[in-house]
Scaffold this motif. Structure first.
Motif, PDB file in Angstrom:
ATOM      1  N   GLY A 135       0.816  -1.210   0.000  1.00  0.00           N
ATOM      2  CA  GLY A 135       0.000   0.000   0.000  1.00  0.00           C
ATOM      3  C   GLY A 135       0.846   1.254   0.000  1.00  0.00           C
ATOM      4  O   GLY A 135       1.970   1.262  -0.497  1.00  0.00           O
ATOM      5  N   SER A 136       0.331   2.308   0.587  1.00  0.00           N
ATOM      6  CA  SER A 136       1.059   3.561   0.682  1.00  0.00           C
ATOM      7  C   SER A 136       1.998   3.510   1.881  1.00  0.00           C
ATOM      8  O   SER A 136       1.563   3.330   3.012  1.00  0.00           O
ATOM      9  CB  SER A 136       0.083   4.726   0.840  1.00  0.00           C
ATOM     10  OG  SER A 136       0.800   5.927   1.029  1.00  0.00           O
ATOM     11  N   LYS A 138       3.974   5.948   2.869  1.00  0.00           N
ATOM     12  CA  LYS A 138       4.309   7.280   3.363  1.00  0.00           C
ATOM     13  C   LYS A 138       3.724   7.519   4.749  1.00  0.00           C
ATOM     14  O   LYS A 138       2.655   7.025   5.090  1.00  0.00           O
ATOM     15  CB  LYS A 138       3.806   8.349   2.405  1.00  0.00           C
ATOM     16  CG  LYS A 138       4.554   8.391   1.079  1.00  0.00           C
ATOM     17  CD  LYS A 138       4.108   9.557   0.238  1.00  0.00           C
ATOM     18  CE  LYS A 138       4.926   9.648  -1.046  1.00  0.00           C
ATOM     19  NZ  LYS A 138       4.513  10.802  -1.872  1.00  0.00           N
ATOM     20  N   ALA A 161       4.202  -1.076  -3.343  1.00  0.00           N
ATOM     21  CA  ALA A 161       3.700   0.290  -3.185  1.00  0.00           C
ATOM     22  C   ALA A 161       2.607   0.587  -4.194  1.00  0.00           C
ATOM     23  O   ALA A 161       2.665   0.164  -5.346  1.00  0.00           O
ATOM     24  CB  ALA A 161       4.837   1.292  -3.355  1.00  0.00           C
ATOM     25  N   LEU A 162       1.585   1.327  -3.760  1.00  0.00           N
ATOM     26  CA  LEU A 162       0.565   1.817  -4.677  1.00  0.00           C
ATOM     27  C   LEU A 162       1.151   2.874  -5.595  1.00  0.00           C
ATOM     28  O   LEU A 162       0.804   2.952  -6.768  1.00  0.00           O
ATOM     29  CB  LEU A 162      -0.617   2.395  -3.891  1.00  0.00           C
ATOM     30  CG  LEU A 162      -1.407   1.401  -3.029  1.00  0.00           C
ATOM     31  CD1 LEU A 162      -2.500   2.134  -2.262  1.00  0.00           C
ATOM     32  CD2 LEU A 162      -2.011   0.300  -3.877  1.00  0.00           C
ATOM     33  N   SER A 163       2.013   3.674  -5.055  1.00  0.00           N
ATOM     34  CA  SER A 163       2.711   4.692  -5.829  1.00  0.00           C
ATOM     35  C   SER A 163       4.201   4.391  -5.795  1.00  0.00           C
ATOM     36  O   SER A 163       4.755   4.127  -4.722  1.00  0.00           O
ATOM     37  CB  SER A 163       2.467   6.079  -5.246  1.00  0.00           C
ATOM     38  OG  SER A 163       3.387   7.008  -5.777  1.00  0.00           O
ATOM     39  N   SER A 166       6.263   6.266  -3.178  1.00  0.00           N
ATOM     40  CA  SER A 166       6.140   5.977  -1.749  1.00  0.00           C
ATOM     41  C   SER A 166       7.189   4.990  -1.285  1.00  0.00           C
ATOM     42  O   SER A 166       7.406   4.821  -0.093  1.00  0.00           O
ATOM     43  CB  SER A 166       4.741   5.432  -1.437  1.00  0.00           C
ATOM     44  OG  SER A 166       4.528   4.182  -2.045  1.00  0.00           O
TER      45      SER A 166
END
Length: 416
Positions: A135-136, A138, A161-163, A166
């Motif tokens: 997931g995220s 951050k 990571a989703l992004s 991150s």
């Protein structure tokens, strides 16, 4: 009697009744506790499993293949579900640290989630741990602190990571925080859902330097900006191989490289410098490598037992490897050999394949167990012209009769 006296007496009577109620509730609680304990003792006499030694019951829990993925920390996931069956199962589960040595964390979550994860991992005691963060990533300081707390026990660590950006957060922590010396880490994986360029290569090198015992490394959908204004190398499943200029990985056991933006000489130098006890190696052969590249590449890894090579150039791309493997000083411990090709296969090349296989089965210190040649798998493909000549097929079948597993054809069909 005055009204004030009546009020006082009633209040005293109420206090006496309240005290009696508290005393009776304590008696009831004690009786319920005794009844529960009596029932547990009765169940232990009636339940066949309860009569088994604790070690056997614990082993039964461990032998159940509950899930291939690490469990999520909730009441419906194993091993939490085992604690909700009965008191006996709860006692067994809580006293079996191996049940609690893996965890999948879906982020972001709140502080209570982190506290529950800490409780989960505390039940693993001194077991080696496997953590997967998804997931995220951050602003998850509590989760980063959790990884820090158990840094010396973590054997397998994965970030999804989703992004892509991150992923920078845990890498920054790894790089800047000296507490992140992952001395027990053997498997490390980073994966982003989308391709992205990373300009902080030094941080990623910090991650790798924090894991001196690292044996398996995977990075997907990630590439690096080597310097200002330079184009990033292509996305790789090992770190962008520009990183190999700076790395020595002596504990490496598994190497999977699907694309290479590094010269053959530099890659050979990395292997020679590391001298890893490599056991499994999968490589997509670059088009720009010289024909003698593979023999030079294989000599620094004599411990290799599984080799898989892929190419779009047909069987021709594998001929240098076939010739190198026809000598006893190249990969003497090889047991499984796989070639994947989407290109043309010449009938004339099968003679060299047969010679190599015959040598590996009769004259090499370690006998080859399996040989696979995966041909293109399109349904419309006619493989009749790809098959060996009749006499070569007969010789290959004799090797099969002697115990060598041979597959030639598309993955779904053995044409031999």
């Amino acid at each position: 009697m005055s009204p004030s006296s009546v009020v006082r007496q009633l209040r005293e009577h109420i206090d006496e009744l309240s005290s009696s109620i508290v005393a009776q509730e304590a008696v009831l609680h004690n009786l319920r506790t005794q009844r529960g304990e009596a029932r547990r003792k009765l169940n232990r006499f009636l339940d066949p499993m309860a009569r088994l030694p604790f070690e056997i019951q614990s082993h039964i829990f461990l032998s159940v293949d509950l899930d291939s993925e690490p469990p999520r920390p909730d009441s419906h996931a194993p091993p939490m579900v085992l604690t909700n069956v009965c008191w006996l199962w709860r006692d067994i589960a809580l006293a079996t640290p191996k049940l609690w040595d893996a965890l999948l964390l879906d982020l972001p979550r709140g502080p209570q989630y982190a506290e529950f994860c800490k409780l989960w991992l505390s039940r693993a005691c001194s077991q080696s741990l496997s953590l997967k963060l998804s997931g995220s990533l951050k602003l998850q300081g509590d989760i980063q602190e959790l990884v820090t707390t158990y840094r010396n026990q973590i054997e397998n660590l994965s970030f999804t990571a989703l992004s892509p950006y991150s992923l920078e957060v845990p890498c920054m922590v790894f790089y800047l925080d000296p507490r992140f010396s992952l001395s027990s880490l053997k498997t490390l994986s980073f994966e982003a859902d989308e391709d992205a360029d990373f300009s902080t290569m030094s941080r990623w090198l910090g991650v790798l330097r924090a894991a001196p015992a690292l044996a398996s490394l995977t990075m997907r959908n990630m590439s690096f900006l080597v310097g200002y204004g330079e184009l990033p190398p292509r996305t790789l499943t090992l770190p962008s191989l520009e990183v190999l200029h700076y790395l020595t990985l002596p504990a490496l056991k598994t190497l999977n490289v699907s694309d290479v933006d590094i010269s053959k000489q530099e890659f050979v130098s990395f292997l020679s410098r590391s001298s890893p006890s490599l056991e499994s190696f999968h490589l997509t052969i670059p088009h720009d490598w010289s024909v003698n590249a593979m023999s030079q590449l294989l000599r620094p890894v004599p411990s290799l037992s599984f080799l898989e090579l892929s190419s779009d150039s047909g069987l021709t791309a594998f001929l240098p490897s076939i010739e190198a493997l026809s000598t006893s000083d190249v990969l003497p411990n090889l047991r499984q050999l796989t070639f994947n090709t989407n290109g043309y296969v010449s009938i004339a090349h099968y003679g060299k394949v047969l010679s190599m296989l015959t040598f590996r089965c009769t004259s090499c210190p370690t006998r080859l167990d399996s040989f696979v040649l995966n041909l293109p798998s399109e349904e419309s493909e006619d493989h009749a012209h790809d098959l060996p000549a009749a006499e070569v097929r007969a010789a290959l079948r004799r090797l099969v009769d002697d115990g060598l597993n041979i597959h030639i054809g598309p993955r779904s069909e053995n044409l031999l």
